[in-house]
Design an enzyme around this catalytic site. Structure first.
Site, PDB file in Angstrom:
ATOM      1  N   THR A 101       0.897  -1.056   0.034  1.00 37.71           N
ATOM      2  CA  THR A 101       0.123   0.090  -0.011  1.00 37.71           C
ATOM      3  C   THR A 101       0.918   1.302  -0.122  1.00 37.71           C
ATOM      4  OG1 THR A 101      -1.795  -1.014   1.203  1.00 37.71           O
ATOM      5  CG2 THR A 101      -1.692   1.104   1.258  1.00 37.71           C
ATOM      6  N   THR A 178       1.672  -4.362   4.525  1.00 38.49           N
ATOM      7  CA  THR A 178       1.556  -4.515   6.010  1.00 38.49           C
ATOM      8  C   THR A 178       1.214  -5.860   6.351  1.00 38.49           C
ATOM      9  OG1 THR A 178      -0.534  -3.635   6.033  1.00 38.49           O
ATOM     10  CG2 THR A 178       1.270  -1.990   6.407  1.00 38.49           C
ATOM     11  N   ASP A 179       0.446  -6.521   5.339  1.00 35.85           N
ATOM     12  CA  ASP A 179      -0.102  -7.803   5.661  1.00 35.85           C
ATOM     13  C   ASP A 179       0.907  -8.840   6.312  1.00 35.85           C
ATOM     14  OD1 ASP A 179      -2.607  -6.810   4.763  1.00 35.85           O
ATOM     15  OD2 ASP A 179      -3.207  -9.044   4.319  1.00 35.85           O
ATOM     16  N   LYS A 256       1.116  -7.467  13.255  1.00 36.11           N
ATOM     17  CA  LYS A 256      -0.223  -6.629  13.137  1.00 36.11           C
ATOM     18  C   LYS A 256      -1.388  -7.025  14.021  1.00 36.11           C
ATOM     19  CE  LYS A 256      -2.638  -5.077   8.924  1.00 36.11           C
ATOM     20  NZ  LYS A 256      -2.468  -4.984   7.492  1.00 36.11           N
TER      21      LYS A 256
END
Lengths: 444, 444
Positions: A101, A178-179, A256
Site C-alpha cells: 500500500t 503491511t499484511d 499486526k
C-alpha cells in the site's frame, strides 16, 4: 481522469476549470485559501474535496460555499525524474521498495488499490525525507502486495539489504505491504548476521490518496530511526491513531494486531524499542538494543526451508493433518497451542501419538502461544509434561507463533539435526525470546 | 503428605507438630498471629509458609522468627458433605462443573496440576458464595481439562444449562478450564436459544493452592453477575492483575490473550459488558445486552458439525491442505486471513483456485481476521475482490476466528445449503458481529 466519489457540484466545478487529479489547485472558502494537489475521492463525504498539502498530508475541505482554480497542471509521469538527494551533510541511507500500500495508488478500473507508484515518487509524496537523510539509492527488486510474499522474497530482501549496508550506507529503509510485514521483519532479524546498523521496515495502512494517509509520517519517522544508533531490524509505524508519534518495535516481537488501524503494529511481550516524533525526537523506551557500529560488515545468511507448516490446535482439531504434511516432505511444524502450550491430549483426537511419532523421526514440533501474549511453560500441568517430556515437543517460550514459524524455516535452512534445531529454537538469537516477562508489555 | 517446596526448617517445624497439609494452623510471628489452612508449596520462596485464610485468600508468611501450632486436623474427604445453601431469600442459582484448574489440586505424584477437587468443595474454598446466592444444585456432567473438550461437550453443557435454567434457577454458573473457555462460551452463545438469564462461564488461571489464586474472586464476581439483569452468555474473570474487579465479557467477543495472567480474558472489538467488584458493585460498561426475563423458556439447539477446520494463511502456506480436509469429508473452513482478509493470491501457492473449487462444490470458506482486532473488508484491494467476489469466500466481518469456527460448526449442524450458511455467517446471531467498530475497544 474520473471524478468518481465526488459530488456532482464538485465534479462540475473541476470540469469547468479543466482541472485533473494531480493538478496543483487553490480552494477559497470564506477568508481561507488552501493550496495543494487534487486527490481522487475513494470514500467518505462526496461533498469534501481532498488535496495533498505541500507537507505531504491530505486534507478534506467541505466544498459548500467554496471555489476552486487551477494553479499548475499535474506533472506528466514522463517528466518526473526527481533527483535523489545529494546533501552530503546528511546521513547516507538507501531505500528498498517491495510493493504494498505504501507504494500504491487507486486502480481506476476496479476502484480498488493496486501497487502502481514508481519508487522514486515516494520522494515527491514525502519531500521531508531530503531534510533528514541523503538518499543514495532506491532499489526495487520486485513489487508485490505482501500477502503474496514468501521465503524467496525474504532472501532477496536480506541480500539486497546486506549489499546496501556494506556499500557504506548508514541504514536501509524497506517499504513493504503491511499484511505480512512482521513475517519479513522476523526473517531479516534472523538472516542479517552481524548487523550493527538500523534496518527499518515501514508500510502504510491507508493509501496515499486518503485523508488519513499514514505514509508520510511513517516514512519521516523511519528516516529518523535510520539515522539513530538503534542497530536492530524493526518495524516503524504509527504508535497511536493520532499523528503524534511512531513506534519502532523489534522485528521478532511485533505483530499486526488490527486489520485497518494505523497503529496496528504492536510489540508483543516486550516494550517498543523507541517512540519517534514527527519532529525527530526519539525517546528510547527499551534500552535492550544493539548499538550502531558503522565499520562492521553484514552478512546475509538467508537460507530458509520452505517445507514448514504453522497450524493451530483447537477443540475438535485433527492431528492427522500433521501426517498429511509429513507425507509431502515437510520438515518441521509450529503449532499454536492453547494456554500454556496445550494440544488435545486425552481426547479421542489426541495430538500426542502423532507428535511423538514425528519427533522420533527427527521432525521438530515447536509449540507457540495461541494467546500471543505470555510464555509456554512445559511444567505446570500433567498434559504439558506429556507433550514436552514424553512426546518431545519443543516449547517456544515467549516467541510469537509467526516468529517461531520464520525461525524454524531459517533453522531448518541450516541443519536438519533434531538436537541442533531444538537448541537453536530454545536459544535467543535475534531478540525473539526474552528471559523475563515485563508486566506492562501486555496489550501495549 | 509431602512438604516438597518448603525449606528444611519449615518441614521440621511442621513434622514436629504432626501437621499435615489441610490442617487448620496458627502461625505466630512477632506480635502477629495468622490462622488458616496449611497449603502445599508449589513454587516461590521456600522460606514462606502458605495458608488459606477464612476469606478464601491465600497468603505467604516468611517463616523466619515464626512458630506454628496445629489448631484442628484437616477434615477427611469422607467427612465432608457440605450442605448446599438453603437461604431462600437469596436468588436460586445452579452450578455446572466441567473440570479445569478452577476445580484442580496439585497432583503429588508428578508435582503438576490435575483435576481432582470434588465439585462441592468449591463451597468450602469460597464460602462467600452462600451470602450471594442460594445454590440449588451442583451438576458435574464430566471433568476434564479444557484442551480436551470438543463439540460433544459443548452440546452436553448447553443441554444441562437449559435444563437447569428451565427448572426455575435465575442463572447458571459454569466452571471450566481456561484454555478453550472462549470456544465453549461462543458455542453456548449460539446454542442457547431464547436465553433471557445470565449464563456465567468462569475459570481460574492459578490453582487454588497458590498465593495468587484467582478462584475465589472469579467465583464471587460470577455469583453477582448471576443475580444481575445481564441475560447473556459471558466469561467472568479478573479484569486486572490486582484483585480489584472482574470483567464480564460477551461469549462471542472474548479471547484468552495471555498464557498465564489472571486478567488474560479480554473483550475483542467490543467493550466488556460490565465490571464487577468484589463487594458486589456492578458497573455496566456496554449497554448493548439482553435484559433478564425469568419467565422465558430456554431451548438448547446444540447440533454442531464436527468436520470443520480452522486454519491460517501465511507466507508459504500450502492451499492444498484444504483438499486434504475435503477428501476426509470436511464440510466447511474458517481461514485466518492476513490484514483485511487476504490469502496468497498471485503467488505460486495461490489459495484462490482451491477456494473457488470448494465454494463451487457448496463448501463454505469463511475468512476471519488473523490480526484478531478489526474487520474483514472485501472491497479495498484487488486481491480481496478476487477472493470474495470471484472465488466466493465469505467475509467474517469483525468475528474472532475462534467464534467464526464455532459458529460455522453450529450453522453446518443445521443446514448444508451454501446460501443459507452464507447468510447465517454474515448475520449477527449472538453478538458476534458488530455493525460499528468502537475506537477504544482496541487492546482493551
Amino acid at each position: 481522469m474520473t471524478f468518481e466519489g465526488y459530488s456532482v457540484k464538485i465534479k462540475n466545478a473541476l470540469e469547468s476549470q479543466k482541472i485533473s487529479v494531480g493538478d496543483l489547485i487553490e480552494i477559497k472558502k470564506g477568508s481561507k485559501t488552501y493550496t495543494g494537489m487534487l486527490m481522487p475521492r475513494t470514500q467518505g463525504d462526496s461533498n469534501c474535496i481532498v488535496i495533498k498539502l505541500a507537507n505531504g498530508y491530505n486534507i478534506g475541505i467541505d466544498f459548500r460555499n467554496a471555489s476552486v482554480r487551477r494553479i499548475k497542471p499535474a506533472k506528466k509521469s514522463s517528466e518526473k525524474k526527481p533527483a535523489l538527494s545529494f546533501d552530503k551533510t546528511k546521513p547516507q541511507v538507501a531505500l528498498i521498495t517491495t510493493g504494498g500500500t505504501i507504494t500504491s495508488k487507486i486502480d481506476y478500473e476496479t476502484g480498488a488499490v493496486r501497487s502502481l507508484i514508481k519508487p522514486d515518487e515516494l520522494l515527491d509524496t514525502t519531500p521531508r525525507l531530503r531534510e533528514i537523510i541523503n538518499l543514495t539509492e532506491i532499489s526495487s527488486p520486485f513489487a508485490r502486495m505482501s500477502e503474496d510474499m514468501n521465503a524467496d522474497d525474504w532472501a532477496k530482501i536480506a541480500k539486497e539489504t546486506a549489499r546496501l549496508l556494506n556499500k557504506g550506507n548508514k541504514s536501509v529503509i524497506i517499504t513493504h505491504g503491511t499484511d505480512t510485514l512482521h513475517y519479513t521483519a522476523a526473517a531479516l532479524s534472523f538472516a542479517l548476521k552481524n548487523l550493527h546498523k538500523p534496518v527499518v521496515l515501514v508500510g502504510a495502512q491507508r493509501s496515499s490518496d486518503r485523508g488519513s494517509a499514514d505514509t508520510t509520517m511513517n516514512l519521516v519517522c523511519s528516516a529518523y530511526v535510520a539515522t539513530s544508533d538503534i542497530a536492530e531490524v524493526g518495524i516503524c509505524m504509527h504508535g497511536s491513531i493520532n499523528d503524534d508519534y511512531c513506534l519502532f518495535s523489534r522485528g521478532t516481537k511485533v505483530r499486526k494486531m488490527h486489520t485497518s488501524r494505523r497503529d496496528a503494529f504492536r510489540p508483543i511481550n516486550e516494550l517498543p524499542l523507541a517512540k519517534i516524533w514527527y519532529d525527530g525526537k526519539i525517546e528510547i523506551v527499551n534500552k535492550n538494543y544493539k548499538k550502531r557500529n558503522d565499520s562492521e560488515k553484514v552478512e546475509a545468511d538467508a537460507k530458509f526451508e520452505k517445507k514448514v507448516a504453522l497450524l493451530k490446535a483447537y477443540p475438535g482439531s485433527d492431528p492427522h493433518v500433521l501426517e498429511y504434511y509429513a507425507s509431502k516432505g515437510y520438515k518441521g511444524f509450529v503449532i499454536e497451542g492453547t494456554g500454556l502450550g496445550h494440544v488435545p491430549t486425552k481426547s479421542k483426537n489426541s495430538w500426542i501419538p502423532v507428535i511423538k511419532k514425528l519427533t522420533k523421526d527427527g521432525i521438530p514440533v515447536v509449540i507457540a502461544p495461541q494467546t500471543l501474549y505470555g510464555r509456554i511453560n512445559p511444567n505446570v500441568y500433567t498434559n504439558l509434561r506429556i507433550l514436552f517430556y514424553d512426546a518431545g515437543a519443543i516449547p517456544g517460550q515467549d516467541m510469537l507463533p509467526e516468529t517461531a514459524y520464520v525461525k524454524l524455516c531459517w533453522a531448518l535452512g541450516h541443519t536438519k539435526d533434531f538436537d541442533k534445531i531444538k537448541s537453536m529454537m530454545m536459544e535467543n538469537i535475534a531478540g525473539e525470546i526474552t528471559s523475563r516477562s515485563i508486566i506492562n508489555a501486555f496489550l501495549m
